[in-house]
Design an enzyme around this catalytic site. Structure first.
Site, PDB file in Angstrom:
ATOM      1  N   TRP A  40     -13.907  21.707  17.791  1.00 34.98           N
ATOM      2  CA  TRP A  40     -12.714  22.261  17.127  1.00 34.98           C
ATOM      3  C   TRP A  40     -12.978  23.750  16.923  1.00 34.98           C
ATOM      4  CZ3 TRP A  40      -7.885  22.598  16.022  1.00 34.98           C
ATOM      5  CH2 TRP A  40      -7.387  23.089  14.815  1.00 34.98           C
ATOM      6  N   SER A  42     -12.144  26.326  15.261  1.00 30.73           N
ATOM      7  CA  SER A  42     -11.416  26.468  14.000  1.00 30.73           C
ATOM      8  C   SER A  42     -11.145  27.922  13.619  1.00 30.73           C
ATOM      9  CB  SER A  42     -12.260  25.803  12.899  1.00 30.73           C
ATOM     10  OG  SER A  42     -11.931  26.284  11.624  1.00 30.73           O
ATOM     11  N   GLY A  43      -9.916  28.200  13.258  1.00 31.17           N
ATOM     12  CA  GLY A  43      -9.562  29.538  12.777  1.00 31.17           C
ATOM     13  C   GLY A  43     -10.178  29.814  11.415  1.00 31.17           C
ATOM     14  N   PHE A  44     -10.237  28.784  10.595  1.00 28.31           N
ATOM     15  CA  PHE A  44     -10.850  28.940   9.272  1.00 28.31           C
ATOM     16  C   PHE A  44     -12.326  29.301   9.412  1.00 28.31           C
ATOM     17  CE2 PHE A  44     -13.460  27.037   5.949  1.00 28.31           C
ATOM     18  CZ  PHE A  44     -12.944  27.627   4.815  1.00 28.31           C
ATOM     19  N   ASP A  54      -8.619  33.323   5.944  1.00 28.26           N
ATOM     20  CA  ASP A  54      -7.915  32.720   7.083  1.00 28.26           C
ATOM     21  C   ASP A  54      -6.408  32.937   6.899  1.00 28.26           C
ATOM     22  OD1 ASP A  54      -7.235  31.144   9.273  1.00 28.26           O
ATOM     23  OD2 ASP A  54      -7.571  29.240   8.231  1.00 28.26           O
ATOM     24  N   ASP A  81      -7.709  26.188  17.980  1.00 26.06           N
ATOM     25  CA  ASP A  81      -6.804  26.350  16.848  1.00 26.06           C
ATOM     26  C   ASP A  81      -6.125  27.714  17.006  1.00 26.06           C
ATOM     27  OD1 ASP A  81      -5.605  26.571  14.376  1.00 26.06           O
ATOM     28  OD2 ASP A  81      -7.484  26.753  13.250  1.00 26.06           O
ATOM     29  N   ARG A 155       1.427  20.999  15.333  1.00 26.55           N
ATOM     30  CA  ARG A 155       0.936  20.689  13.976  1.00 26.55           C
ATOM     31  C   ARG A 155       2.007  20.984  12.951  1.00 26.55           C
ATOM     32  NH1 ARG A 155      -4.500  23.560  11.504  1.00 26.55           N
ATOM     33  NH2 ARG A 155      -3.826  23.815   9.336  1.00 26.55           N
ATOM     34  N   HIS A 186      -1.092  17.589   8.653  1.00 27.97           N
ATOM     35  CA  HIS A 186      -2.142  18.014   7.732  1.00 27.97           C
ATOM     36  C   HIS A 186      -1.715  17.717   6.297  1.00 27.97           C
ATOM     37  CE1 HIS A 186      -5.861  19.812   6.908  1.00 27.97           C
ATOM     38  NE2 HIS A 186      -5.573  21.084   6.940  1.00 27.97           N
TER      39      HIS A 186
HETATM   40  C1  SPV Z   1      -9.015  25.222  10.575  1.00 27.20           C
HETATM   41  O1  SPV Z   1     -10.123  24.671  10.560  1.00 27.20           O
HETATM   42  O2  SPV Z   1      -8.865  26.408  10.879  1.00 27.20           O
HETATM   43  C2  SPV Z   1      -7.817  24.449  10.265  1.00 27.20           C
HETATM   44  C3  SPV Z   1      -7.948  23.291   9.378  1.00 27.20           C
HETATM   45  O3  SPV Z   1      -6.753  24.838  10.689  1.00 27.20           O
HETATM   46  S1  SPV Z   1      -7.597  23.833   7.755  1.00 27.20           S
HETATM   47  O4  SPV Z   1      -8.472  24.962   7.465  1.00 27.20           O
HETATM   48  O5  SPV Z   1      -7.839  22.703   6.883  1.00 27.20           O
HETATM   49  O6  SPV Z   1      -6.204  24.238   7.722  1.00 27.20           O
HETATM   50 MG    MG Z   2      -6.800  26.815  11.271  1.00 26.12          MG
END
Ligand code: SPV
Ligand code: MG
Length: 290
Positions: A40, A42-44, A54, A81, A155, A186
């Site tokens: 994944w 992930s953007g976060f 983020d 993401d 999403r 989510h």
């Molecule tokens: C990420 O991991 O960047 C997500 C999941 O999009 S969340 O941070 O929970 O939105």
């Molecule tokens: Mg994200």
């Protein structure tokens, strides 16, 4: 076989793709080593790695470059993401072209407006785009992909924005109708109830993707019982594990006034050499350096 085809193959054979978050090629390699099916991107996690929130501060090119490096080093299908698609449907055309070329298996695009605010923050400003607008973005993603194997995951943040089950289901159906291959829903509720209610009510054909960070009671076994789930994302455990490990190690070194106390609890230098492929470098030296 394209990365997207590999992703679809795992889904067909195992009925569930289990992805772990990563924020760097090294963390992506450790995801592969641990035996997960996918990465994944992930953007976060990447935002946290840069030390920024983020909230669409990390640029598309920063995320794309890191994603490409993760594809190269991990060997696993990568689920990118792409947040809101970094703009409107016109931006999405370009974004999809770039990510597909980088070799990702799937992209996840969310129905919030740009710039977005991270989903799990308490009291976050969660603004959504209109359904028709997001359908246009899905349409753009479909038009831009060269290969139909690239998995397009829409999403919805309707539950995150507090708009309720009806709105979440309405949006999920609209996104499936627009051609999304999978629907990610989510939730930031502390228990799986909200998500389980959604899954039970879901009568579309598209498999559902979940990111159960806020409701850790959701195990692989429980997901399998729900049946309709095709992708399970462990959303941010790479960066959180790193933060915890670094804090502990740094504090111990400060306390001890030296590094002698941490040797047993951190990876050895040899371990890191192995991850870097130093064994191959030695072989190549023998072979090519004359
Ligand atoms: C990420 O991991 O960047 C997500 C999941 O999009 S969340 O941070 O929970 O939105
Ligand atoms: Mg994200």
């Amino acid at each position: 076989m394209t990365a997207g085809a590999r992703f679809r193959d795992v889904l067909a054979k195992k009925g569930l793709v289990e992805a772990m978050a990563a924020h760097s090629p090294l963390s992506a390699m450790l995801v592969a080593e641990a035996g997960f099916d996918a990465i994944w991107a992930s953007g976060f996690e990447l935002s946290a790695m840069y030390g920024v929130p983020d909230v669409s501060v990390v640029s598309m090119t920063q995320h794309l470059d890191m994603t490409r490096a993760m594809v190269d080093r991990s060997g696993l299908p990568v689920v990118a993401d792409i947040d809101t698609g970094f703009g409107n449907a016109i931006n999405v055309l370009y974004v999809i072209e770039q990510y597909e070329r980088a070799g990702v298996a799937a992209i996840v695009m969310e129905d919030k407006s740009f710039p977005k605010v991270t989903s799990l923050i308490a009291g976050g400003r969660q603004e959504m785009v209109r359904i028709e607008e997001f359908q246009g973005k899905i349409d753009a993603a479909r038009a831009a992909r060269r290969n139909k194997d690239l998995v397009l995951i829409a999403r919805t943040e309707a539950l995150i924005a507090g708009l309720g089950q009806d709105e979440a289901l309405k949006r999920a159906h609209a996104y499936e109708a627009a051609g999304a291959d999978m629907i990610l829903v989510h939730s930031k509720q502390k228990t799986p109830d909200e998500i389980e209610a959604f899954v039970k009510a879901w009568d579309g054909k598209a498999p559902i993707a979940l990111v159960p960070t806020a409701y850790p009671q959701m195990t692989v076994a429980r997901v399998r019982e729900l049946r309709k789930i095709g992708l399970l994302i462990w959303g941010n455990h790479a960066v959180r594990a790193s933060v915890g490990a670094m804090r502990k190690t740094f504090a111990q070194i400060r306390k001890d006034g030296g590094i002698h106390g941490v040797e047993g609890s951190i990876a050895s230098v040899e371990d890191v050499f192995d991850l870097q492929g130093m064994g191959k470098v030695k072989d190549d030296e023998k072979r090519f350096l004359r």
